[in-house]
Design a protein around this motif. Structure first.
Motif, PDB file in Angstrom:
ATOM      1  N   MET A   1       0.847  -1.192   0.000  1.00  0.00           N
ATOM      2  CA  MET A   1       0.000   0.000   0.000  1.00  0.00           C
ATOM      3  C   MET A   1       0.884   1.244   0.000  1.00  0.00           C
ATOM      4  SD  MET A   1      -2.828   1.180   2.834  1.00  0.00           S
ATOM      5  CE  MET A   1      -3.858  -0.239   2.577  1.00  0.00           C
ATOM      6  N   SER A   2       0.678   2.104  -0.986  1.00  0.00           N
ATOM      7  CA  SER A   2       1.524   3.295  -1.092  1.00  0.00           C
ATOM      8  C   SER A   2       0.739   4.432  -1.723  1.00  0.00           C
ATOM      9  CB  SER A   2       2.766   2.985  -1.930  1.00  0.00           C
ATOM     10  OG  SER A   2       3.547   4.133  -2.122  1.00  0.00           O
ATOM     11  N   TYR A   3       0.790   5.610  -1.095  1.00  0.00           N
ATOM     12  CA  TYR A   3       0.145   6.804  -1.639  1.00  0.00           C
ATOM     13  C   TYR A   3       1.097   7.993  -1.496  1.00  0.00           C
ATOM     14  CZ  TYR A   3      -3.967   4.114   0.055  1.00  0.00           C
ATOM     15  OH  TYR A   3      -4.882   3.137   0.361  1.00  0.00           O
ATOM     16  N   LYS A   4       0.878   9.001  -2.324  1.00  0.00           N
ATOM     17  CA  LYS A   4       1.442  10.321  -2.068  1.00  0.00           C
ATOM     18  C   LYS A   4       0.449  11.045  -1.169  1.00  0.00           C
ATOM     19  CE  LYS A   4       4.118  10.752  -6.341  1.00  0.00           C
ATOM     20  NZ  LYS A   4       3.832   9.403  -6.907  1.00  0.00           N
ATOM     21  N   ILE A   5       0.908  11.543  -0.011  1.00  0.00           N
ATOM     22  CA  ILE A   5       0.036  12.165   0.990  1.00  0.00           C
ATOM     23  C   ILE A   5      -0.083  13.664   0.723  1.00  0.00           C
ATOM     24  CG2 ILE A   5      -0.318  12.616   3.448  1.00  0.00           C
ATOM     25  CD1 ILE A   5      -0.596   9.693   2.707  1.00  0.00           C
ATOM     26  N   GLY A   6      -1.323  14.150   0.664  1.00  0.00           N
ATOM     27  CA  GLY A   6      -1.559  15.544   0.345  1.00  0.00           C
ATOM     28  C   GLY A   6      -2.034  16.370   1.527  1.00  0.00           C
ATOM     29  N   LEU A   7      -1.534  17.602   1.607  1.00  0.00           N
ATOM     30  CA  LEU A   7      -1.974  18.608   2.577  1.00  0.00           C
ATOM     31  C   LEU A   7      -2.973  19.529   1.884  1.00  0.00           C
ATOM     32  CD1 LEU A   7      -1.784  20.537   5.089  1.00  0.00           C
ATOM     33  CD2 LEU A   7       0.271  21.504   4.014  1.00  0.00           C
TER      34      LEU A   7
ATOM     35  N   ASN B   1       0.862   5.566  10.114  1.00  0.00           N
ATOM     36  CA  ASN B   1       0.993   4.396  10.987  1.00  0.00           C
ATOM     37  C   ASN B   1       0.080   3.258  10.524  1.00  0.00           C
ATOM     38  OD1 ASN B   1       2.935   5.466  12.698  1.00  0.00           O
ATOM     39  ND2 ASN B   1       1.427   6.336  14.113  1.00  0.00           N
ATOM     40  N   ILE B   2      -1.129   3.604  10.109  1.00  0.00           N
ATOM     41  CA  ILE B   2      -2.037   2.576   9.587  1.00  0.00           C
ATOM     42  C   ILE B   2      -1.445   1.948   8.332  1.00  0.00           C
ATOM     43  CG2 ILE B   2      -4.306   2.144   8.581  1.00  0.00           C
ATOM     44  CD1 ILE B   2      -5.426   4.369  10.330  1.00  0.00           C
ATOM     45  N   ILE B   3      -0.933   2.796   7.437  1.00  0.00           N
ATOM     46  CA  ILE B   3      -0.356   2.297   6.186  1.00  0.00           C
ATOM     47  C   ILE B   3       0.860   1.416   6.466  1.00  0.00           C
ATOM     48  CG2 ILE B   3       0.816   3.008   4.057  1.00  0.00           C
ATOM     49  CD1 ILE B   3      -0.979   5.548   4.143  1.00  0.00           C
ATOM     50  N   ALA B   4       1.708   1.852   7.420  1.00  0.00           N
ATOM     51  CA  ALA B   4       2.892   1.065   7.761  1.00  0.00           C
ATOM     52  C   ALA B   4       2.512  -0.301   8.317  1.00  0.00           C
ATOM     53  CB  ALA B   4       3.753   1.824   8.758  1.00  0.00           C
ATOM     54  N   ASN B   5       1.448  -0.342   9.134  1.00  0.00           N
ATOM     55  CA  ASN B   5       0.998  -1.621   9.697  1.00  0.00           C
ATOM     56  C   ASN B   5       0.509  -2.553   8.601  1.00  0.00           C
ATOM     57  OD1 ASN B   5       1.574  -0.938  12.355  1.00  0.00           O
ATOM     58  ND2 ASN B   5      -0.452  -0.085  12.729  1.00  0.00           N
ATOM     59  N   PHE B   6      -0.197  -2.000   7.620  1.00  0.00           N
ATOM     60  CA  PHE B   6      -0.637  -2.804   6.495  1.00  0.00           C
ATOM     61  C   PHE B   6       0.560  -3.384   5.754  1.00  0.00           C
ATOM     62  CE2 PHE B   6      -4.948  -0.787   6.365  1.00  0.00           C
ATOM     63  CZ  PHE B   6      -5.678  -1.970   6.277  1.00  0.00           C
ATOM     64  N   ASN B   7       1.533  -2.524   5.491  1.00  0.00           N
ATOM     65  CA  ASN B   7       2.696  -2.964   4.719  1.00  0.00           C
ATOM     66  C   ASN B   7       3.528  -4.008   5.483  1.00  0.00           C
ATOM     67  OD1 ASN B   7       1.914  -1.289   2.649  1.00  0.00           O
ATOM     68  ND2 ASN B   7       3.237   0.400   3.276  1.00  0.00           N
ATOM     69  N   ASP B   8       3.599  -3.840   6.815  1.00  0.00           N
ATOM     70  CA  ASP B   8       4.324  -4.827   7.621  1.00  0.00           C
ATOM     71  C   ASP B   8       3.654  -6.193   7.553  1.00  0.00           C
ATOM     72  OD1 ASP B   8       6.201  -2.975   8.371  1.00  0.00           O
ATOM     73  OD2 ASP B   8       5.279  -2.533  10.319  1.00  0.00           O
ATOM     74  N   LYS B   9       2.322  -6.200   7.600  1.00  0.00           N
ATOM     75  CA  LYS B   9       1.583  -7.456   7.550  1.00  0.00           C
ATOM     76  C   LYS B   9       1.705  -8.131   6.175  1.00  0.00           C
ATOM     77  CE  LYS B   9      -1.843  -6.100  11.012  1.00  0.00           C
ATOM     78  NZ  LYS B   9      -3.270  -5.737  11.257  1.00  0.00           N
ATOM     79  N   ALA B  10       1.924  -7.281   5.145  1.00  0.00           N
ATOM     80  CA  ALA B  10       2.017  -7.824   3.792  1.00  0.00           C
ATOM     81  C   ALA B  10       3.377  -8.468   3.508  1.00  0.00           C
ATOM     82  CB  ALA B  10       1.752  -6.725   2.768  1.00  0.00           C
ATOM     83  N   LEU B  11       4.375  -8.181   4.358  1.00  0.00           N
ATOM     84  CA  LEU B  11       5.721  -8.721   4.137  1.00  0.00           C
ATOM     85  C   LEU B  11       5.799 -10.212   4.474  1.00  0.00           C
ATOM     86  CD1 LEU B  11       7.896  -5.810   5.583  1.00  0.00           C
ATOM     87  CD2 LEU B  11       7.461  -6.357   3.177  1.00  0.00           C
TER      88      LEU B  11
END
Length: 265
Positions: free
Chosen positions: A1-7, A255-265
């Motif tokens: 899961m990867s996005y460019k984060i916008g302000l 943090n949510i995205i990182a948790n997803f990516n960790d689980k996908a490894l």
């Protein structure tokens, strides 16, 4: 899961230019989605200066109903197209990653499609809407608030799609649908851009709450937002002097995205 984060900022937010520069250089976000307030073209030079100083990229959000642009109103055709010309200037001058329009409020879908087809020399995306919005004296219905309307706009206008998860949740609640299933269905329309904020999971009205101030299952929402490139955070701003609240929201999401990516490894 990867996005460019916008302000998300407004073109008149000169007060946020300095903190936005600092946060970009710290890697808190990847780009700015700038709402182009009507008659604010004199601000473009300031935003271009920010881009030169730190390298930040911009996307543009066109004015919507609250600023007078309503593609569903035939009486506003000339006004709408004039605002579109201002949006083109913003998009061209800031070399926009994307440009977003809302379909309209209170009028007919076919009128919105007719007017959007008149926008020339600008590649843009259309954003889904809540089903109803509060107005003086009551509520109004939005164009582009259901799956079939959005699909028809995409098919007939030939534009990109911005999936606003908060808007989708509100629309689903009005329609009596499961909000998460509705978000997943909208994602079948291949959005390039996502918007996200928190809310009461049963609400029919958009709120733009900070993450954690509502009760939407944001990890579940993010698991459904698959395939798009950009993710703009549309939470409220608590201060006119700093963007500290945005830092918290950005970290919460990452943090949510990182948790997803960790689980996908």
């Amino acid at each position: 899961m990867s996005y460019k984060i916008g302000l998300k900022l407004w073109s008149l937010n000169e007060n946020y230019i300095s903190p936005a520069k600092e946060l970009f250089e710290r890697g808190v976000y990847d780009y700015i989605e700038l709402y182009a307030v009507p008659n604010s073209l004199d601000m473009i030079a300031k935003w271009k200066s920010l881009a030169r100083n730190c390298g930040v990229k911009f996307a543009i959000h066109a004015p919507h109903f609250s600023s007078g642009l309503d593609f569903s109103n035939p009486n506003k055709l000339n006004y709408n197209l004039n605002l579109c010309e201002e949006v083109k200037i913003y998009s061209n001058e800031l070399e926009a990653l994307y440009t977003i329009f809302h379909p309209g409020i209170g009028g007919e879908l076919l009128e919105s499609i007719r007017q959007m087809k008149m926008i020339k020399d600008l590649k843009f995306a259309i954003e889904n809407k809540p089903y109803i919005v509060p107005m003086e004296g009551g509520t109004a219905f939005c164009v582009g608030a259901d799956f079939d309307s959005i699909k028809r706009i995409l098919d007939e206008v030939g534009c990109d799609f911005c999936l606003d998860a908060g808007h989708a949740l509100c629309s689903a609640n009005f329609q009596g649908l499961n909000p998460y299933e509705y978000i997943a269905k909208l994602n079948e329309l291949n959005p390039r851009i996502y918007h996200i904020s928190d809310n009461n999971v049963e609400s029919k009205f958009d709120a733009h709450l900070h993450f954690g101030d509502g009760n939407i299952e944001l990890d579940r929402v993010l698991s459904l937002l698959v395939g798009g490139e950009f993710l703009a955070i549309e939470t409220i701003k608590d201060s006119k002097e700093n963007l500290d609240d945005f830092i918290k929201d950005s970290n919460y999401l990452k943090n949510i995205i990182a948790n997803f990516n960790d689980k996908a490894l």
